[in-house]
Design a protein around this motif. Structure first.
Motif, mmCIF file in Angstrom:
data_model
loop_
_atom_site.group_PDB
_atom_site.id
_atom_site.type_symbol
_atom_site.label_atom_id
_atom_site.label_comp_id
_atom_site.label_asym_id
_atom_site.label_seq_id
_atom_site.Cartn_x
_atom_site.Cartn_y
_atom_site.Cartn_z
ATOM 1 N N PRO A 175 0.329 1.000 -2.939
ATOM 2 C CA PRO A 175 -0.122 0.609 -4.079
ATOM 3 C C PRO A 175 0.537 0.586 -5.395
ATOM 4 N N HIS A 176 1.371 1.669 -5.299
ATOM 5 C CA HIS A 176 2.341 1.809 -6.293
ATOM 6 C C HIS A 176 4.092 1.343 -6.231
ATOM 7 N N HIS A 177 3.266 -0.110 -5.452
ATOM 8 C CA HIS A 177 5.016 -0.825 -5.484
ATOM 9 C C HIS A 177 6.060 -0.749 -6.425
ATOM 10 N N THR A 178 5.645 -1.027 -7.502
ATOM 11 C CA THR A 178 6.381 -1.209 -8.887
ATOM 12 C C THR A 178 7.609 0.225 -8.778
ATOM 13 N N GLU A 181 10.269 -0.711 -6.013
ATOM 14 C CA GLU A 181 10.858 -1.702 -6.515
ATOM 15 C C GLU A 181 12.551 -2.048 -5.585
ATOM 16 N N PHE A 219 7.355 -10.578 -2.420
ATOM 17 C CA PHE A 219 7.588 -10.766 -4.102
ATOM 18 C C PHE A 219 8.991 -10.256 -3.878
ATOM 19 N N PHE A 447 -5.460 -5.686 -5.165
ATOM 20 C CA PHE A 447 -4.774 -4.712 -6.430
ATOM 21 C C PHE A 447 -3.488 -4.680 -6.452
ATOM 22 N N GLU A 448 -2.595 -4.621 -5.214
ATOM 23 C CA GLU A 448 -1.394 -4.959 -5.180
ATOM 24 C C GLU A 448 -0.864 -5.842 -6.161
ATOM 25 N N LEU A 449 -0.954 -7.197 -5.483
ATOM 26 C CA LEU A 449 -0.157 -8.459 -5.950
ATOM 27 C C LEU A 449 -1.444 -9.631 -6.232
ATOM 28 N N TRP A 487 -7.314 -8.569 -10.001
ATOM 29 C CA TRP A 487 -7.761 -7.503 -9.517
ATOM 30 C C TRP A 487 -8.613 -7.024 -11.173
ATOM 31 N N ASP A 490 -12.091 -1.098 -11.492
ATOM 32 C CA ASP A 490 -12.005 0.460 -12.437
ATOM 33 C C ASP A 490 -11.244 1.542 -10.874
ATOM 34 N N ALA A 491 -11.374 1.068 -9.851
ATOM 35 C CA ALA A 491 -11.614 2.009 -8.740
ATOM 36 C C ALA A 491 -10.069 1.726 -8.046
ATOM 37 N N TYR A 492 -9.453 3.031 -7.604
ATOM 38 C CA TYR A 492 -8.234 2.570 -6.420
ATOM 39 C C TYR A 492 -8.345 2.273 -5.350
#
Lengths: 843, 413
Positions: A175-178, A181, A219, A447-449, A487, A490-492
């Motif tokens: 979920p925090h893939h940026t 990188e 990606f 959520f991710e992409l 997405w 407000d949720a994770y």
């Protein structure tokens, strides 16, 4: 003579010899050594030599070559065969040659992750001195829930070998893939260790986590290679390919050495032949432990449940009071430091006897143990091999002893050892396209992409993906425009999804001590109802807790520490509804079907049982909501023709009871007379009406008026009634059949016993009041077992008939058709008769 | 044939209400609610609202000033490029679809504030359609790149990571690689934590700027849902409050920057003299190793009178600074006073100074004994470093006694 041979020889001189039902010897195997590969980096070679490795096993070289050739592989050689080096060496080598590449290594447990990091560090330390570089070439790091915040940034920026676990990947990394990188765009290798763990729900989740990971590597423009290891399962390639959705090659030529291996199948003596009762495995285990101790044989006892571990250790410490320091219990609930101490104790020989659940099954290195005792069949050939593989990791002789319980499966195996020793182990089955699981991961993926038309998700096509996204639009989590999906919530989502259950919300177990609330653990929603119901005794880390309250709405349970002399066992009531039929086939004697069902399980009460003696101290009813499972099932329905035949042969006793029409009035009178109190356990009626029971069974009377005389009637609460009915009711061949095939099916289907549920009813609502036996997948949406059973039913029925025919009991026992009740009649014969009728059709 | 919807429902998934697409039901579109303009570019469009605050504009008890001397403030930070003008500074605040970060959190409103010739201008960029995010980001990218320093409140853990993440997801190069960033949260805490427990922007706004927001203000945790509702209903009216919230965030940010600059610049601004602010600022200078300025501020605050509970500590610190500036006499004077107020560490410093600098072992031993007495009294022993063990003191005593003995022996040989 080594101590194992001495031990066996001594046993054969005593009465124990009659319990040694089967012995087998596998001769030692020499190692197959090959030279180092030509293209190994000189620093890596030096480093290996400095830790005593001067050549490769055959399979390590094969792995090296295949990995360098770019193939995806799965290494399925035996326990302790050096699988780690199969993947770590090629990767380390590549890191020495290519500065920018990165690798991701997934391990199922924290302990394994730490173990592997130490191994890598060991090799790396020599390389560091050789390279003399300010920036080390190999920069491994563990990244999991325990990694301190201030380390995480530098790991993301600098490390090139990331060791983590599926949960962290799912909730912390993707979920925090940026932030990842650099690592994702240079990702060359993904290692998944011990893939046999990833079966069922867990495996299905992992496959989807990999799908999400692939979206991201796509990606960022990388295309990593997949390297997996597995213990012995029947279908390593199939599992591997299903997990990563790529072509995978198999390496299973094991070049590692094995010492001589002895197998013993041990059957505890009968203490009551008629009733088929054998001495319990804890008692027998404790006896054997004494012999092993006195012969200086270091051993591990594998128990099937945490409860058994605790009971056995307690018992051992009671009996061998001088040796308590040498014996310890081990299971996952213990703190990591406690577990490390025990592992070290085994390694340096201080601990002589360890009793464990399967936690030790995973490949942690703890040196050689001389013997392994399996307290009861561990449920799968795979587990059997893994647990046995713990004995004799070096070249000495070792012993693996299977201590059989009275369960039908254990007894069946005792009589058919080839099923285990020669057998193919199980198929590890997963179902990544299970709708519940897919839905959860689509949330995470969205959520991710964002998704666009034509995108893929694993092997799903756009139409399938779109239908899930549209569902998410309805639930207001995704918005779309021109076939692009974003997405928007407000949720994770990853936080609300546990990779180990198909349903999300766990129940937190909270204990209040000194006015402070402490969460001691959690259980998933469904399990909480039978594990943590009000009044339950819950075992955790060796402590016993009493559950005071279970709040399903707010997802918590209140517990407190208690010193109790009893433990509890829940009583469940099952109801089944048919949803649809996928396939069916009709024969003259019966009909078999495959379809979807809804199983409602209600915990109606529980028993209090005294520790060690199993004495029933009390029974209490419960008022809890049912849990529902929608899944796939196989069922068979006996035809009226068969029922008639059996009845005429005086074997069918499952006829519905024709109560008189005045029954309702009679019931009320009896309950009033008895003051609405259960006449067995004394509990009073609250919301549910109690039952009225015929002391002498209705069926035994010719005239119903006589059967309904008031002095033949008694008020009983639902639990007592069920118990009594079970004992008194004319034994139905149907329930015997159900019991038998439910216990043997896992062996035929090559799955774990816990993967299946069973149910029978002489008047099943789901089949229009017909006599029915149902076997279903314990997994929402099904996982392929019932389907397999539908196809292989003949094998199962034949083996069941064999087993019951050869059972020595008089009329039914726990080892074949189920425990005979006090007034049980004809259970065994009826089951045989039904089986014969069923198999007639199959010829 | 069962639909996926029905199947999931029967598997136990809870489903919400009716299906409502982002439709063309434009009831109260953004341009009828907020006065602004549409910006169009190759990637799409977004909405821009701007507001100008002329010099002299009053915000609470402060006003927007033309000249802000911020050099000293920058010296107290880790900013590299300090030689910049006021109009090279960009003030940033964002509104997002979630209070947690991660790839799925989107910035739908970003306020950029900067100084012009006539005052302070705030540009608010609104993502009217989330699918046009690339348009917004491309434009913002160019805007941000024009500045040398970006200032935020809690931006280092929130706004900037999310912003960088958005750029990365659209494969745009981050504009922040050559720009400095200053997060005023940390500075604010250092200056005002003594008297404001939780230094959220709102707290500073109320307590320091004496500014209270109007009714249309919307609290942060409600912001995401207002945006989601807008996407589903196209009623932009509730967004008014969100724009206001964001605008005030940026405005207050600029004024806090202005105030902090004043507070640290000689003649030490119009801070609330006589309170803990002076001390906090003194501490700030001390942390940045600016001894002269720090000493000056400590002296100033001592003139105003120190609160009892910090007296010992402050005088101890001041003594340490004097030592760094090599004013030993003054150092001893303040250490002494600090010791009287209960600072054990101050006493140790004196003993150390006497032993190693002045080599006056007798007096040093004298002090050690005094400290022992104090320890034994255990009255009000305030220590700077709580781990000074008694054993340390004993070692010191023994060492001094030995030195004295050795001198005596040497003298008498």
């Amino acid at each position: 003579m080594n101590s194992i041979d001495q031990l066996i020889s001594d046993w054969q001189k005593t009465s124990i010899s009659s319990n040694l039902v089967f012995t087998h010897k596998i001769p030692s195997v020499k190692a197959k050594w090959v030279d180092f590969p030509n293209d190994i980096h000189p620093w890596l070679q030096s480093s290996l030599q400095s830790i005593g490795i001067s050549s490769f096993y055959l399979h390590q070289k094969i792995a090296w070559n295949k990995i360098n050739a770019g193939s995806n592989i799965v290494i399925a050689t035996g326990t302790a065969s050096g699988k780690t080096l199969c993947y770590s060496l090629p990767i380390l080598n590549d890191l020495l040659l290519n500065k920018d590449i990165t690798a991701l290594l997934l391990f199922p447990t924290k302990a394994l992750t730490e173990d592997q990091k130490s191994k890598i560090n060991q090799i790396n330390s020599k390389i560091l001195t050789l390279s003399n570089n300010s920036t080390p070439y190999i920069r491994p790091a563990i990244y999991d829930g325990d990694t301190p915040q201030h380390d995480r940034l530098s790991i993301r920026n600098k490390a090139n070998l990331i060791l983590t676990n599926p949960d962290m990947l799912h909730v912390g990394i993707l979920p925090h893939h940026t932030l990842w990188e650099r690592i994702l765009s240079h990702l060359k290798y993904i290692v998944i260790d011990e893939i046999h763990i990833y079966r069922g729900v867990f495996g299905s989740h992992l496959a989807n986590v990999i799908r999400r990971l692939k979206r991201l590597t796509n990606f960022y423009g990388s295309k990593p290679q997949y390297i997996m290891t597995s213990a012995t399962i029947a279908n390593p390639v199939e599992l591997a390919e299903k997990l990563v959705e790529e072509k995978v090659e198999l390496i299973d030529q094991d070049g590692s050495p094995y010492g001589e291996r002895r197998f013993i199948f041990y059957n505890p003596p009968l203490i009551n032949q008629e009733l088929g009762l054998r001495n319990g495995i804890v008692n027998e285990g404790v006896k054997l432990a004494g012999d092993l101790l006195s012969h200086q044989v270091q051993s591990i006892f594998f128990a099937r449940s945490r409860k058994t571990v605790e009971i056995t250790i307690k018992y051992l410490q009671n009996v061998y009071q001088n040796d308590t320091e040498l014996m310890k219990g081990y299971r996952s609930g213990y703190l990591p430091t406690e577990r490390r101490t025990i592992e070290n104790g085994l390694r340096n020989g201080i601990l002589r006897t360890v009793v464990s659940t399967n936690a030790l099954e995973l490949g942690i290195d703890m040196g050689s143990v001389d013997a392994v005792v399996l307290m009861g069949y561990p449920g799968s050939v795979s587990a059997f091999r893994q647990q046995s593989g713990r004995a004799g990791r070096k070249q000495e002789a070792s012993l693996s002893l299977l201590l059989a319980s009275s369960a039908p499966l254990d007894q069946f195996i005792i009589n058919h050892p080839d099923f285990i020793l020669g057998a193919n182990p199980e198929n590890a089955l997963i179902n990544p396209d299970n709708p519940l699981i897919l839905l959860a991961h689509f949330k995470c993926a969205a959520f991710e992409l964002p998704f666009s038309k034509g995108d893929s998700f694993g092997s799903l096509n756009w139409e399938q993906i779109k239908s899930y996204l549209e569902f998410l639009i309805i639930s207001r989590e995704v918005v779309n425009q021109n076939e692009r999906f974003l997405w928007m919530a407000d949720a994770y989502p990853a936080n609300q999804i546990s990779l180990r259950s198909a349903s999300p919300t766990p129940i937190l177990l909270q204990c209040e001590e000194n006015n402070q609330k402490r969460t001691i653990g959690e259980v998933d929603f469904e399990s909480s109802i039978w594990m943590a119901h009000p009044g339950a005794i819950y075992l955790h880390q060796g402590e016993t807790y009493l559950v005071h309250q279970l709040d399903l709405q707010n997802h918590f349970a209140k517990l407190s520490l208690i010193n109790s002399d009893y433990y509890t066992e829940p009583k469940k009531n099952i109801e089944i509804q048919k949803i649809n039929e996928i396939q069916n086939e009709e024969f003259s004697n019966y009909q078999k079907s495959l379809g979807e069902i809804l199983v409602s399980t209600t915990v109606i009460g529980f028993q209090k049982l005294r520790w060690f003696t199993q004495e029933v101290l009390g029974v209490e009813p419960l008022n809890l909501p049912p849990t529902e499972l929608r899944t796939v099932a196989y069922w068979l329905v006996l035809s009226p023709k068969v029922v008639n035949t059996l009845r005429s042969e005086n074997l069918w006793k499952s006829d519905p009871i024709n109560y008189a029409s005045e029954w309702r009035d009679i019931r009320r009178i009896v309950r009033e007379r008895d003051h609405f109190t259960c006449q067995l356990c004394g509990s009073r009626e609250r919301e549910t009406e109690f039952h009225v029971h015929h002391k002498t069974p209705f069926r035994k009377y010719l005239d119903h008026k006589e059967a309904n005389q008031l002095d033949n009637l008694i008020t009983l609460c639902p639990i007592c009634h069920q118990r009594v009915e079970t004992n008194v009711r004319m034994r139905s061949g149907l329930s015997g059949l159900c019991y038998l095939i439910a216990h043997l099916a896992p062996l035929i289907l090559m799955c774990d016993s816990q993967d299946l549920g069973a149910y029978s009813d002489p008047q099943a609502k789901m089949t229009g009041m017909q006599p029915t036996v149902v076997i279903f997948d314990q997994f929402p949406g099904g996982i392929g077992l019932s389907e397999s059973l539908y196809r292989q039913e003949k094998v199962l029925l034949q083996n069941s008939l064999d087993h019951v025919s050869h059972c020595n009991c008089l009329d039914g026992c726990p080892s074949c058709v189920g425990p005979a009740g006090e007034n049980g009649i004809g259970g065994k014969k009826e089951t045989q008769a039904i089986l014969n009728k069923l198999l007639e059709c199959n010829k | 044939m069962e639909s996926l919807f029905d199947k999931l429902k029967s598997l136990g998934v809870k489903v919400g209400s009716e299906f409502q697409p982002i439709g063309p039901r434009k009831k109260y579109p953004i341009d009828t609610v907020m006065g602004g303009e549409w910006i169009n570019n190759l990637q799409g469009q977004f909405y821009l609202v701007n507001e100008n605050y002329p010099f002299g504009y009053q915000h609470g008890s402060l006003s927007i000033e033309e000249e802000i001397l911020f050099k000293t403030l920058l010296n107290l930070t880790s900013i590299n490029e300090r030689n910049i003008n006021l109009n090279q500074i960009l003030f940033i605040d964002t509104e997002t679809t979630s209070l947690s970060s991660g790839a799925g959190t989107i910035i739908f409103l970003i306020g950029l504030g900067f100084f012009t010739e006539t005052g302070f201008r705030i540009n608010q960029y609104f993502l009217e359609n989330p699918f046009d995010e690339l348009a917004l980001l491309t434009h913002i990218n160019n805007e941000i790149a024009k500045y040398a320093l970006v200032i935020s409140y809690n931006g280092s853990s929130f706004d900037l990571p999310i912003l960088k993440s958005r750029f990365a997801l659209h494969k745009l190069k981050s504009p922040f690689t050559n720009i400095d960033h200053l997060d005023l949260l940390h500075l604010s805490r250092r200056v005002w934590k003594a008297r404001i427990s939780n230094c959220r922007l709102k707290d500073i706004e109320n307590s320091i700027l004496n500014f209270y927001r109007r009714e249309e203000e919307v609290p942060g945790y409600l912001v995401p849902q207002i945006y989601f509702d807008f996407l589903h209903t196209n009623d932009a009216r509730p967004l008014n409050g969100v724009f206001y919230h964001n605008q005030m965030d940026v405005l207050s940010l600029a004024l806090i920057f202005s105030l902090l600059s004043k507070l640290v610049t000689i003649p030490y601004g119009t801070g609330d003299n006589g309170s803990q602010d002076l001390l906090s600022i003194a501490r700030l200078f001390e942390r940045n190793r600016l001894w002269q300025e720090s000493a000056q501020l400590y002296r100033l605050s001592m003139e105003y009178g120190l609160p009892e509970n910090v007296k010992a500590d402050i005088m101890f610190r001041y003594g340490n600074i004097c030592k760094r500036l090599k004013n030993y006499e003054e150092a001893v004077e303040f250490w002494s006073a600090s010791f009287q107020c209960g600072s054990y560490d101050a006493g140790i410093e004196i003993a150390k100074y006497l032993e190693h600098q002045k080599r006056d072992f007798t007096n040093a031993l004298d002090w050690v004994n005094r400290i022992f007495i104090k320890l034994d009294e255990e009255l009000n022993v305030i220590t700077y470093n709580n781990n000074k063990p008694r054993d340390d003191l004993i070692k010191r005593k023994i060492r001094l006694e030995n030195k004295i003995k050795n001198i005596y022996i040497a003298k008498n040989e």
